[in-house]
Design an enzyme around this catalytic site. Structure first.
Site, PDB file in Angstrom:
ATOM      1  N   ARG A 213      36.439  55.128  47.203  1.00 41.61           N
ATOM      2  CA  ARG A 213      36.898  56.461  47.586  1.00 41.61           C
ATOM      3  C   ARG A 213      35.906  57.536  47.152  1.00 41.61           C
ATOM      4  NH1 ARG A 213      40.497  57.905  44.700  1.00 41.61           N
ATOM      5  NH2 ARG A 213      40.691  56.070  43.380  1.00 41.61           N
TER       6      ARG A 213
ATOM      7  N   LYS B 101      45.399  55.991  50.883  1.00 40.06           N
ATOM      8  CA  LYS B 101      45.614  56.869  49.743  1.00 40.06           C
ATOM      9  C   LYS B 101      45.917  58.303  50.188  1.00 40.06           C
ATOM     10  CE  LYS B 101      45.695  54.766  45.703  1.00 40.06           C
ATOM     11  NZ  LYS B 101      45.538  53.336  45.795  1.00 40.06           N
TER      12      LYS B 101
ATOM     13  N   HIS C 190      52.192  55.444  41.311  1.00 35.65           N
ATOM     14  CA  HIS C 190      51.064  54.562  41.596  1.00 35.65           C
ATOM     15  C   HIS C 190      51.289  53.277  40.806  1.00 35.65           C
ATOM     16  CE1 HIS C 190      46.502  53.637  41.312  1.00 35.65           C
ATOM     17  NE2 HIS C 190      46.981  53.217  42.458  1.00 35.65           N
TER      18      HIS C 190
ATOM     19  N   SER D 210      42.875  51.767  38.765  1.00 37.14           N
ATOM     20  CA  SER D 210      42.209  50.738  39.554  1.00 37.14           C
ATOM     21  C   SER D 210      41.614  49.648  38.658  1.00 37.14           C
ATOM     22  CB  SER D 210      41.102  51.395  40.375  1.00 37.14           C
ATOM     23  OG  SER D 210      40.568  50.452  41.264  1.00 37.14           O
TER      24      SER D 210
ATOM     25  N   LYS E 153      47.469  45.752  38.617  1.00 37.13           N
ATOM     26  CA  LYS E 153      48.720  45.969  39.372  1.00 37.13           C
ATOM     27  C   LYS E 153      48.922  44.862  40.409  1.00 37.13           C
ATOM     28  CE  LYS E 153      47.636  50.079  40.886  1.00 37.13           C
ATOM     29  NZ  LYS E 153      46.339  50.168  40.199  1.00 37.13           N
ATOM     30  N   THR E 154      47.903  44.656  41.229  1.00 31.79           N
ATOM     31  CA  THR E 154      48.029  43.672  42.304  1.00 31.79           C
ATOM     32  C   THR E 154      48.065  42.262  41.724  1.00 31.79           C
ATOM     33  OG1 THR E 154      46.924  45.129  43.874  1.00 31.79           O
ATOM     34  CG2 THR E 154      46.923  42.785  44.397  1.00 31.79           C
TER      35      THR E 154
ATOM     36  N   ASP F 239      51.315  48.747  45.477  1.00 31.55           N
ATOM     37  CA  ASP F 239      50.500  49.850  44.954  1.00 31.55           C
ATOM     38  C   ASP F 239      51.189  51.217  44.889  1.00 31.55           C
ATOM     39  OD1 ASP F 239      47.815  50.618  44.071  1.00 31.55           O
ATOM     40  OD2 ASP F 239      47.648  51.708  45.959  1.00 31.55           O
TER      41      ASP F 239
ATOM     42  N   ARG G  35      37.324  43.976  48.839  1.00 33.21           N
ATOM     43  CA  ARG G  35      38.775  44.074  49.036  1.00 33.21           C
ATOM     44  C   ARG G  35      39.269  43.208  50.186  1.00 33.21           C
ATOM     45  NH1 ARG G  35      42.071  47.673  45.690  1.00 33.21           N
ATOM     46  NH2 ARG G  35      40.544  48.938  44.591  1.00 33.21           N
TER      47      ARG G  35
HETATM   48  P1  ATP Z   1      43.753  49.068  42.553  1.00 39.01           P
HETATM   49  O1  ATP Z   1      44.563  50.286  42.175  1.00 39.01           O
HETATM   50  O2  ATP Z   1      42.319  49.410  42.763  1.00 39.01           O
HETATM   51  O3  ATP Z   1      44.356  48.283  43.674  1.00 39.01           O
HETATM   52  P2  ATP Z   1      44.805  47.084  40.656  1.00 39.01           P
HETATM   53  O4  ATP Z   1      45.454  47.688  39.451  1.00 39.01           O
HETATM   54  O5  ATP Z   1      45.693  46.541  41.699  1.00 39.01           O
HETATM   55  O6  ATP Z   1      43.699  48.112  41.243  1.00 39.01           O
HETATM   56  P3  ATP Z   1      43.779  44.428  40.549  1.00 39.01           P
HETATM   57  O7  ATP Z   1      43.408  44.339  41.980  1.00 39.01           O
HETATM   58  O8  ATP Z   1      44.980  43.675  40.114  1.00 39.01           O
HETATM   59  O9  ATP Z   1      43.860  45.943  40.089  1.00 39.01           O
HETATM   60  O10 ATP Z   1      42.501  44.019  39.717  1.00 39.01           O
HETATM   61  C1  ATP Z   1      42.485  43.385  38.467  1.00 39.01           C
HETATM   62  C2  ATP Z   1      41.175  42.619  38.391  1.00 39.01           C
HETATM   63  O11 ATP Z   1      40.913  42.191  37.083  1.00 39.01           O
HETATM   64  C3  ATP Z   1      41.218  41.405  39.281  1.00 39.01           C
HETATM   65  O12 ATP Z   1      39.949  41.251  39.856  1.00 39.01           O
HETATM   66  C4  ATP Z   1      41.522  40.283  38.270  1.00 39.01           C
HETATM   67  O13 ATP Z   1      41.024  39.039  38.697  1.00 39.01           O
HETATM   68  C5  ATP Z   1      40.772  40.779  37.042  1.00 39.01           C
HETATM   69  N1  ATP Z   1      41.302  40.328  35.727  1.00 39.01           N
HETATM   70  C6  ATP Z   1      40.589  39.726  34.775  1.00 39.01           C
HETATM   71  N2  ATP Z   1      41.321  39.486  33.682  1.00 39.01           N
HETATM   72  C7  ATP Z   1      42.559  39.968  33.913  1.00 39.01           C
HETATM   73  C8  ATP Z   1      43.776  40.004  33.152  1.00 39.01           C
HETATM   74  N3  ATP Z   1      43.854  39.514  31.919  1.00 39.01           N
HETATM   75  N4  ATP Z   1      44.862  40.547  33.736  1.00 39.01           N
HETATM   76  C9  ATP Z   1      44.800  41.072  34.983  1.00 39.01           C
HETATM   77  N5  ATP Z   1      43.675  41.062  35.748  1.00 39.01           N
HETATM   78  C10 ATP Z   1      42.556  40.504  35.229  1.00 39.01           C
HETATM   79 MN    MN Z   2      45.883  46.943  43.752  1.00 41.72          MN
END
Ligand code: ATP
Ligand code: MN
Length: 530
Positions: A57, A195, A214, A232, A236-237, A251, A317
């Site tokens: 972004r 977003k 969020h 980010s 979360k995901t 999200d 992504r």
């Molecule tokens: P966004 O808001 O950008 O979508 P998000 O909060 O959904 O971000 P995720 O997509 O879940 O973030 O990204 C977490 C990243 O960190 C993933 O690539 C995951 O493989 C990695 N990771 C490594 N260790 C951990 C952990 N202990 N717990 C969660 N995620 C981990």
């Molecule tokens: Mn996410």
């Protein structure tokens, strides 16, 4: 939502278009995208694209129209403003740039709760962006000529002119909250579209007594709802995908008097280092026809995506409809949350992997919105950087953070939801010395929190941060829970903790008199605490 005539705007765009694609589904959109040369199919049938110059972004190029509605409400410290006349000129020029071009239209919905659904029409230049937003938002059962509540004019190849339009650069994401029109130009990164819907929602929702969030959300075996907030990359995901807990949403959610609802109908998962064993559901979704892969590098021979290749960006992504996942909560709805988790990726290795927060500490951490970014490995820099982003999403929280903070605090008190801080970042030392906690350990801690098992655990109060930290959790090595014991040098830990506490305090100063919660419920420097 407004009196603005979205139908007329729609007609105008369609009349000027060269060709029109109306609400086409994945097969037609992928076929067209291939004919246009917009991307290529992977070995497993997903559609792979490159977004060019922008692979994330552009928050600095986002602006909200400053008018009678927004003037006194928007948190202008956080968002640029744009005059209504500027927006009109920009919109005229962007629309003119689309004249005679093929236009892809998607009439979609946002808000899974039927009481709060709004209609979003997206007009874009490329078939793949149409597919992206179709995957991400809610696909209505009956398609038809229904007037939109929100119009998004997505013109990625349009370049704004700072001299003429008053924009910062040739990239612009402009939101008119009074008429609910969004204009996106100068960037092909598709995340901007989803977003911008969230930013509109965040502006309007509180006046309807909905707390916009969020966060991801899922459902436990007893129908208990859990929320996962975080910036980010904090998980979360990743963590909301759980074989035992149906997913509500990936999200963005709203919290009403009766429960929560998903704003979207799809997922936008990070795929960097994606592993089939640690994240099987997401991995499977990347191998489906209809999924859009952004900025992945494919093997030139086999067309297999290489999730370890970050040569285009770290921010690779996958965008897919939520029903590509095996376990879903019906209707994208959940009851009033029983558990709220704040995710943070602390690269300083200071925070414990899990801690329980009081409602006041929860408000403090929500307003702080802490995570850390690690320095680019390519330069060999090992110094992590703290990020504080209010409400775990400052770039899209249009109103002042205390509006959302007050609402959350009230809802936490009313619901009695247990609130946890989960550190998915570094343990045993800062980035460069320690390592990132593995996903399996994080999941084990989360499981103990969600099942209520941690409520029975013996707790200690953290000297610096004041929150409650479990002393032992079955199945988790004891020293993992205590970062100080986990560092080779306890004095170095204390110095790092004091340093992080000070950053929290400095950040919180921006709330001044608007929030008093920091004085008592924030971290304190150890010397002062003794
Ligand atoms: P966004 O808001 O950008 O979508 P998000 O909060 O959904 O971000 P995720 O997509 O879940 O973030 O990204 C977490 C990243 O960190 C993933 O690539 C995951 O493989 C990695 N990771 C490594 N260790 C951990 C952990 N202990 N717990 C969660 N995620 C981990
Ligand atoms: Mn996410």
């Amino acid at each position: 939502m407004t009196a603005f005539d979205h139908k007329q705007l729609r007609q105008r765009i369609l009349d000027a278009a060269g060709t029109r694609s109306l609400n086409e589904r994945a097969p037609a959109l992928v076929a067209q995208a291939l004919r246009n040369g917009e991307g290529e199919l992977t070995a497993h049938g997903a559609f792979s694209v490159s977004t060019g110059k922008y692979t994330g972004r552009s928050p600095k190029d986002k602006a909200i129209v400053r008018d009678g509605l927004t003037d006194g409400q928007v948190w202008w410290d956080n968002t640029s403003s744009m005059a209504p006349e500027q927006f009109d000129l920009l919109l005229e020029d962007a629309l003119a740039s689309l004249d005679g071009k093929p236009i892809y239209v998607q009439d979609l919905e946002a808000g899974a709760d039927p009481r709060h659904t709004f209609r979003v029409s997206v007009f874009t230049e490329t078939a793949w962006h149409a597919l992206f937003i179709r995957n991400l938002l809610i696909r209505p059962d009956a398609q038809g000529e229904r007037p939109a509540d929100v119009t998004i004019v997505h013109a990625p190849s349009f370049q704004a002119n700072p001299g003429r339009h008053g924009t910062r650069t040739d990239t612009v994401i402009a939101l008119d909250m009074s008429r609910n029109i969004v204009l996106i130009g100068g960037t092909f990164y598709a995340g901007e579209i989803k977003k911008s819907v969230f930013s509109l929602f965040n502006f309007h929702a509180p006046s309807q007594n909905i707390l916009p969030m969020h966060c991801s959300a899922n459902l436990g075996p007893d129908g208990d709802t859990a929320l996962f907030f975080g910036l980010s990359g904090t998980g979360k995901t990743t963590l909301s995908n759980d074989p035992d807990r149906p997913l509500i949403g990936d999200d963005e959610h709203g919290w009403t008097e009766t429960g929560i609802f998903n704003l979207e109908g799809g997922c936008y998962a990070k795929t960097v280092k994606l592993s089939a064993t640690a994240e099987p559901e997401i991995f499977a979704a990347t191998r489906r026809f209809g999924t859009v892969l952004e900025n992945l590098v494919l093997d030139p021979g086999t067309a297999e995506p290489d999730f370890d290749d970050v040569s285009k960006t770290e921010n690779t992504r996958a965008a897919y409809p939520i029903d590509f996942l095996p376990k879903l909560a019906p209707g994208g709805l959940g009851g009033t949350p029983q558990t709220v988790v704040f995710l943070t990726a602390d690269a300083f290795g200071v925070l414990p992997p899990i801690a329980r927060l009081t409602p006041e500490q929860a408000e403090y951490h929500f307003l702080s919105g802490y995570t850390a970014k690690v320095a680019g490995t390519e330069r060999g820099v090992t110094e992590p950087q703290a990020t504080f982003s209010a409400c775990f999403g400052a770039p899209f929280m249009s109103l002042h953070p205390t509006v959302y903070g007050d609402m959350l605090a009230e809802r936490l008190r009313e619901s009695g939801a247990a609130t946890w801080l989960l550190n998915t970042g570094w343990i045993g030392g800062a980035y460069g010395v320690g390592k990132r906690i593995d996903i399996a350990s994080t999941r084990a801690l989360l499981k103990a929190a969600l099942s209520g098992e941690l409520d029975k655990a013996e707790m200690r109060t953290d000297d610096v941060f004041g929150f409650a930290v479990p002393i032992s959790v079955p199945g988790v090595a004891k020293n993992v829970l205590d970062p100080r014991a986990n560092w080779a040098d306890p004095d170095a830990y204390d110095a790092a903790a004091a340093n992080l506490a000070e950053m929290f305090q400095r950040n919180f100063e921006k709330f001044g008199a608007l929030s008093s919660v920091g004085a008592v419920h924030g971290p304190r420097l150890k010397a002062a605490a003794e």
